[in-house]
Scaffold this motif. Structure first.
Motif, short mmCIF file in Angstrom:
data_model
loop_
_atom_site.label_atom_id
_atom_site.label_comp_id
_atom_site.label_asym_id
_atom_site.label_seq_id
_atom_site.Cartn_x
_atom_site.Cartn_y
_atom_site.Cartn_z
N SER A 72 0.64 -1.17 0.29
CA SER A 72 0.12 0.16 -0.16
C SER A 72 0.77 1.41 0.00
CB SER A 72 -0.86 -0.08 1.31
OG SER A 72 -1.53 1.13 0.98
N ARG A 73 1.99 1.21 0.66
CA ARG A 73 3.10 2.23 0.71
C ARG A 73 3.43 2.35 -0.26
NH1 ARG A 73 3.75 0.59 6.34
NH2 ARG A 73 5.68 -0.51 5.54
N SER A 96 8.95 6.08 2.84
CA SER A 96 9.64 5.14 3.69
C SER A 96 9.34 3.63 3.58
CB SER A 96 8.52 5.15 5.56
OG SER A 96 7.26 4.61 5.16
N VAL A 97 9.42 3.16 2.56
CA VAL A 97 10.21 2.00 1.82
C VAL A 97 11.53 2.22 1.46
CG1 VAL A 97 8.75 -0.33 0.68
CG2 VAL A 97 7.52 1.89 1.52
N SER A 98 12.01 1.09 1.37
CA SER A 98 13.30 0.93 1.47
C SER A 98 12.87 0.69 -0.40
CB SER A 98 13.87 -0.54 1.36
OG SER A 98 13.11 -1.42 0.89
N ALA A 99 14.18 0.56 -1.13
CA ALA A 99 14.55 1.12 -2.99
C ALA A 99 14.18 -1.13 -3.16
CB ALA A 99 15.49 1.21 -3.33
N ALA A 100 14.80 -1.19 -2.26
CA ALA A 100 14.89 -3.01 -2.59
C ALA A 100 13.27 -3.46 -2.40
CB ALA A 100 15.90 -3.90 -2.06
N ALA A 101 12.93 -3.26 -1.53
CA ALA A 101 11.41 -2.91 -1.08
C ALA A 101 10.21 -2.80 -2.15
CB ALA A 101 10.95 -2.77 -0.32
N ARG A 102 10.58 -1.58 -2.56
CA ARG A 102 10.22 -1.08 -3.62
C ARG A 102 9.76 -1.59 -4.83
NH1 ARG A 102 7.80 4.10 -3.70
NH2 ARG A 102 9.25 4.28 -1.99
N ALA A 103 11.53 -1.95 -5.02
CA ALA A 103 11.62 -2.94 -6.74
C ALA A 103 10.81 -3.86 -6.93
CB ALA A 103 12.88 -2.84 -6.86
N ARG A 104 10.67 -4.52 -5.42
CA ARG A 104 9.60 -6.44 -5.69
C ARG A 104 8.27 -6.32 -6.24
NH1 ARG A 104 13.16 -6.78 -1.07
NH2 ARG A 104 11.75 -7.33 0.35
N VAL A 105 7.85 -5.13 -5.09
CA VAL A 105 6.53 -5.14 -4.97
C VAL A 105 6.38 -4.19 -6.28
CG1 VAL A 105 4.54 -3.28 -4.45
CG2 VAL A 105 6.59 -4.07 -2.71
#
Length: 350
Positions: A19-20, A27-36
């Motif tokens: 959702s974020r 507040s989301v890390s670049a790695a997590a953003r890329a996975r999402v």
């Protein structure tokens, strides 16, 4: 159809993290953003726009209420509005008022009920109660083409006075002295402004504008036909008919041809609001061109500025005379294009 839970499982993160990312939270890390984002693409996930609007209080949707969808000017305007809105991340819902205040109010009410973020309106017949109520209540709104004096809303429009002066000077130079106008509705700002500009331009050349040479139209072809028939029945018909919009000009052309007369041999014709068809008529029609595409784009930018808290400013663009062969002009190699390059924008705060 994939759900947000499916995206979270695919990316190995929580639903809250998905959702974020989708809402642009920093507040989301670049790695997590890329996975999402990878999971969104792989699963073909599309967020529910209605649910998102309830969370953000925005629908990313604009309303456009135009005066007459059959008028080529407004068709071109609507197209440019939709293109610019899409480029800025907004969708557009269009309502056609058909020059009727009651239909205008119907569309304004419907659009507000659908929680649009802002309204673009070309007011018909001096406005309507619901539209005026929405404007005074602070609904993000921009008037385009027409406006209502005394209502504190940015206006995006063209200024045709200089172009009308150029037209009258052009006609005077061709030897014409008896000039008539098919006027638009007096309740609209454009209807009044074009008559005033025409009268002033004639006065600058010492030419009168008798009452008999002012015909009241309604921006529809039938009125152009009716008024022109009246002009042709006068003991001393005008040498030139200037139609204050394109549809009335087409009606005037029909009336002339129905009498077995020819433009410009028997009577000259000029128009406000150039359209693509005018270059193909026989003869091609001399007309005043508005920068329609840029007006639509500027109106969207002004409205989005208001929605996003950047104020929004009025915009005025100059119209320009396009000389062809309907007023007795000498033959040219080819008629001028009806759509010149956009002119620079002049901004003024409202």
């Amino acid at each position: 159809m994939a759900s947000i839970k499916d995206v979270a499982a695919e990316a190995g993160v929580s639903v809250a993290t998905v959702s974020r990312v989708l809402n642009g939270h920093p507040s989301v890390s670049a790695a997590a953003r890329a996975r999402v984002l990878g999971a969104v693409e792989a699963l073909g996930y599309r967020p529910n726009a209605v649910a998102r609007s309830l969370r953000t209080d925005q629908t990313r949707t604009l309303g456009l209420v135009i005066s007459d969808v059959l008028n080529p000017y407004f068709t071109e305007l609507a197209r440019s509005v939709e293109e610019e809105a899409r480029a800025l991340g907004y969708s557009v819902i269009i309502g056609n008022a058909d020059e009727r205040p009651d239909l205008q109010d119907h569309h304004v009410t419907t659009l507000l009920d659908r929680r649009i973020d802002g309204l673009l309106v070309s007011p018909t017949d001096g406005g309507s109660p619901r539209m005026l109520e929405a404007a005074r209540a602070g609904t993000p709104m921009v008037f385009v083409d027409r406006w209502i004096p005394g209502v504190d809303v940015p206006v995006v429009r063209s200024d045709g006075r200089a172009a009308v002066r150029d037209l009258v000077a052009h006609l005077h130079g061709l030897g014409h002295r008896r000039l008539a106008i098919i006027a638009g509705p007096a309740a609209t700002t454009t209807g009044r402004e074009r008559v005033d500009a025409f009268r002033e331009a004639l006065g600058a050349h010492g030419l009168p504008l008798p009452d008999a040479y002012i015909g009241q139209g309604d921006f529809q072809a039938d009125s152009g036909r009716r008024v022109t028939e009246g002009f042709l029945d006068l003991p001393e018909p005008p040498e030139v008919v200037f139609a204050a919009d394109n549809l009335m000009a087409l009606g005037a052309l029909d009336a002339v041809r129905a009498r077995g007369l020819r433009v410009p041999r028997d009577i000259a014709l000029a128009a406000f609001d150039d359209i693509r068809w005018f270059v193909h008529t026989d003869p091609p029609v001399t007309a005043i061109a508005q920068p329609t595409g840029e007006l639509g784009r500027a109106a969207v930018r002004a409205l989005v500025d208001r929605i996003e808290g950047r104020g929004g400013a009025s915009v005025t663009l100059p119209a320009r005379l396009v000389v062809r062969r309907s007023c007795g002009e000498p033959p040219a190699s080819s008629p001028q294009s009806p759509f010149p390059s956009p002119s620079p924008v002049r901004r003024s705060t409202t």
